[in-house]
Scaffold this motif. Sequence first.
Motif, short mmCIF file in Angstrom:
data_model
loop_
_atom_site.label_atom_id
_atom_site.label_comp_id
_atom_site.label_asym_id
_atom_site.label_seq_id
_atom_site.Cartn_x
_atom_site.Cartn_y
_atom_site.Cartn_z
N LEU A 97 42.84 -33.38 -36.99
CA LEU A 97 41.40 -33.39 -37.23
C LEU A 97 40.66 -34.01 -36.05
O LEU A 97 39.46 -33.76 -35.86
CB LEU A 97 41.07 -34.15 -38.52
N LEU A 98 41.37 -34.80 -35.26
CA LEU A 98 40.80 -35.39 -34.04
C LEU A 98 41.31 -34.69 -32.78
O LEU A 98 40.54 -34.45 -31.85
CB LEU A 98 41.13 -36.88 -33.98
N PHE A 99 42.61 -34.38 -32.76
CA PHE A 99 43.19 -33.75 -31.57
C PHE A 99 42.54 -32.39 -31.27
O PHE A 99 42.16 -32.11 -30.13
CB PHE A 99 44.70 -33.54 -31.74
N ILE A 100 42.42 -31.54 -32.29
CA ILE A 100 41.92 -30.18 -32.07
C ILE A 100 40.48 -30.18 -31.53
O ILE A 100 40.19 -29.46 -30.56
CB ILE A 100 42.05 -29.35 -33.35
N PRO A 101 39.55 -30.97 -32.11
CA PRO A 101 38.21 -31.03 -31.49
C PRO A 101 38.23 -31.51 -30.05
O PRO A 101 37.43 -31.03 -29.23
CB PRO A 101 37.45 -32.01 -32.40
N VAL A 102 39.14 -32.43 -29.73
CA VAL A 102 39.25 -32.90 -28.34
C VAL A 102 39.74 -31.77 -27.44
O VAL A 102 39.20 -31.57 -26.34
CB VAL A 102 40.20 -34.11 -28.25
N TYR A 103 40.76 -31.02 -27.89
CA TYR A 103 41.25 -29.89 -27.09
C TYR A 103 40.11 -28.90 -26.82
O TYR A 103 39.94 -28.44 -25.68
CB TYR A 103 42.37 -29.15 -27.82
N ILE A 104 39.38 -28.58 -27.87
CA ILE A 104 38.27 -27.61 -27.74
C ILE A 104 37.19 -28.16 -26.82
O ILE A 104 36.66 -27.45 -25.95
CB ILE A 104 37.71 -27.26 -29.12
N PHE A 105 36.84 -29.43 -26.99
CA PHE A 105 35.81 -30.07 -26.17
C PHE A 105 36.19 -30.05 -24.69
O PHE A 105 35.39 -29.65 -23.83
CB PHE A 105 35.58 -31.50 -26.65
N ILE A 106 37.43 -30.47 -24.38
CA ILE A 106 37.88 -30.50 -22.99
C ILE A 106 37.94 -29.08 -22.42
O ILE A 106 37.58 -28.84 -21.26
CB ILE A 106 39.26 -31.17 -22.87
N ALA A 107 38.40 -28.13 -23.22
CA ALA A 107 38.45 -26.74 -22.75
C ALA A 107 37.06 -26.22 -22.43
O ALA A 107 36.86 -25.51 -21.44
CB ALA A 107 39.12 -25.86 -23.81
N VAL A 108 36.08 -26.57 -23.26
CA VAL A 108 34.70 -26.11 -23.05
C VAL A 108 34.11 -26.72 -21.78
O VAL A 108 33.57 -26.00 -20.94
CB VAL A 108 33.83 -26.45 -24.27
N ILE A 109 34.20 -28.05 -21.64
CA ILE A 109 33.57 -28.67 -20.47
C ILE A 109 34.30 -28.29 -19.18
O ILE A 109 33.67 -28.15 -18.13
CB ILE A 109 33.49 -30.21 -20.61
N SER A 110 35.62 -28.09 -19.26
CA SER A 110 36.38 -27.67 -18.08
C SER A 110 36.00 -26.26 -17.67
O SER A 110 35.81 -25.97 -16.48
CB SER A 110 37.88 -27.75 -18.35
N THR A 111 35.90 -25.37 -18.65
CA THR A 111 35.49 -23.99 -18.36
C THR A 111 34.08 -23.95 -17.80
O THR A 111 33.80 -23.24 -16.83
CB THR A 111 35.58 -23.13 -19.63
N ALA A 112 33.17 -24.71 -18.43
CA ALA A 112 31.78 -24.74 -17.98
C ALA A 112 31.67 -25.29 -16.56
O ALA A 112 30.92 -24.76 -15.73
CB ALA A 112 30.94 -25.58 -18.95
N PHE A 113 32.41 -26.36 -16.27
CA PHE A 113 32.37 -26.96 -14.93
C PHE A 113 32.91 -25.98 -13.89
O PHE A 113 32.35 -25.86 -12.80
CB PHE A 113 33.18 -28.25 -14.93
N SER A 114 33.97 -25.29 -14.23
CA SER A 114 34.55 -24.32 -13.32
C SER A 114 33.59 -23.17 -13.04
O SER A 114 33.44 -22.71 -11.90
CB SER A 114 35.87 -23.77 -13.90
N ILE A 115 32.91 -22.71 -14.09
CA ILE A 115 31.93 -21.62 -13.93
C ILE A 115 30.76 -22.07 -13.04
O ILE A 115 30.29 -21.32 -12.18
CB ILE A 115 31.42 -21.15 -15.31
N LYS A 116 30.31 -23.31 -13.24
CA LYS A 116 29.22 -23.85 -12.41
C LYS A 116 29.64 -23.91 -10.94
O LYS A 116 28.85 -23.58 -10.05
CB LYS A 116 28.83 -25.24 -12.90
N LEU A 117 30.86 -24.33 -10.68
CA LEU A 117 31.35 -24.39 -9.30
C LEU A 117 31.40 -22.99 -8.68
O LEU A 117 31.01 -22.81 -7.51
CB LEU A 117 32.74 -25.02 -9.27
N MET A 118 31.88 -22.02 -9.44
CA MET A 118 31.96 -20.66 -8.92
C MET A 118 30.57 -20.09 -8.65
O MET A 118 30.35 -19.41 -7.64
CB MET A 118 32.72 -19.77 -9.91
N ARG A 119 29.64 -20.38 -9.54
CA ARG A 119 28.26 -19.90 -9.32
C ARG A 119 27.65 -20.55 -8.09
O ARG A 119 26.90 -19.91 -7.35
CB ARG A 119 27.42 -20.20 -10.56
N LYS A 120 27.97 -21.83 -7.88
CA LYS A 120 27.44 -22.53 -6.71
C LYS A 120 28.00 -21.95 -5.42
O LYS A 120 27.29 -21.81 -4.41
CB LYS A 120 27.76 -24.02 -6.81
N ILE A 121 29.28 -21.59 -5.45
CA ILE A 121 29.94 -21.09 -4.24
C ILE A 121 29.57 -19.64 -3.95
O ILE A 121 29.24 -19.28 -2.81
CB ILE A 121 31.47 -21.22 -4.38
#
Length: 215
Positions: free
Chosen positions: A139-163
């Motif tokens: 109940l805690l691990f799964i939201p953390v996995y999803i949260f980290i996956a979301v912010i990591s994906t979003a950060f990666s997309i922002k970097l690609m858009r910047k480049i």
Amino acid sequence: MRKRVYTNYIAKHIQSYSPIYSFIMVLFVMGIIFGAVIVNSLSVVQKEDLFYYLTHFFGQVADGKTGSAEELLKLSFFHNVKFTGLMWILGISIIGFPLILILLFLKGVVVGFSVGFLVNQMGWHGLLLAFVTLLPQNLLFIPVYIFIAVISTAFSIKLMRKIFIRQGFSFYFVPEFARYSLSFIAAMAVITLAASIEAFVAPVLMKSIIVSISS
């Protein structure tokens, strides 16, 4: 007042990344379903072998022969920090974000297979075991996995858009990276709590259920 600020921040965060959250959650659920389906594709011999090791483990739990809670805490904490940390690093690597999705899908497969195998082999008793031994910490691990996956994906997309699409897109690396790092530190705090539940609470619940089933 502080609680209200945190609530507003979380609501704003989810709203800002709602498309990514929707995609990530669907992907994770697909992983769970796929993991449950894999159970039915196993041969009778494979199921018997897995169930043999499972019953042997249950016997050790019932006899109190498992590792200490402190050892379980360390194992759980470092395992989950490594897993989420890998996704966090892949977010910085720009081209690694597809691997983030694969990792999350595989985590869903593991969860689905674990629950599906217990239910397949033990019926309602297996469902009860899965409920008391896998659900509390997840109940805690799964939201953390999803949260980290979301912010990591979003950060990666922002970097690609910047480049690749520099015009019309403002991205300041230092403050964005600082927020990205703070998010991972916050996730580690939740992981610590979840690992504590897995180490100190789940084994006690598992032992009580196994003893009640055996008697």
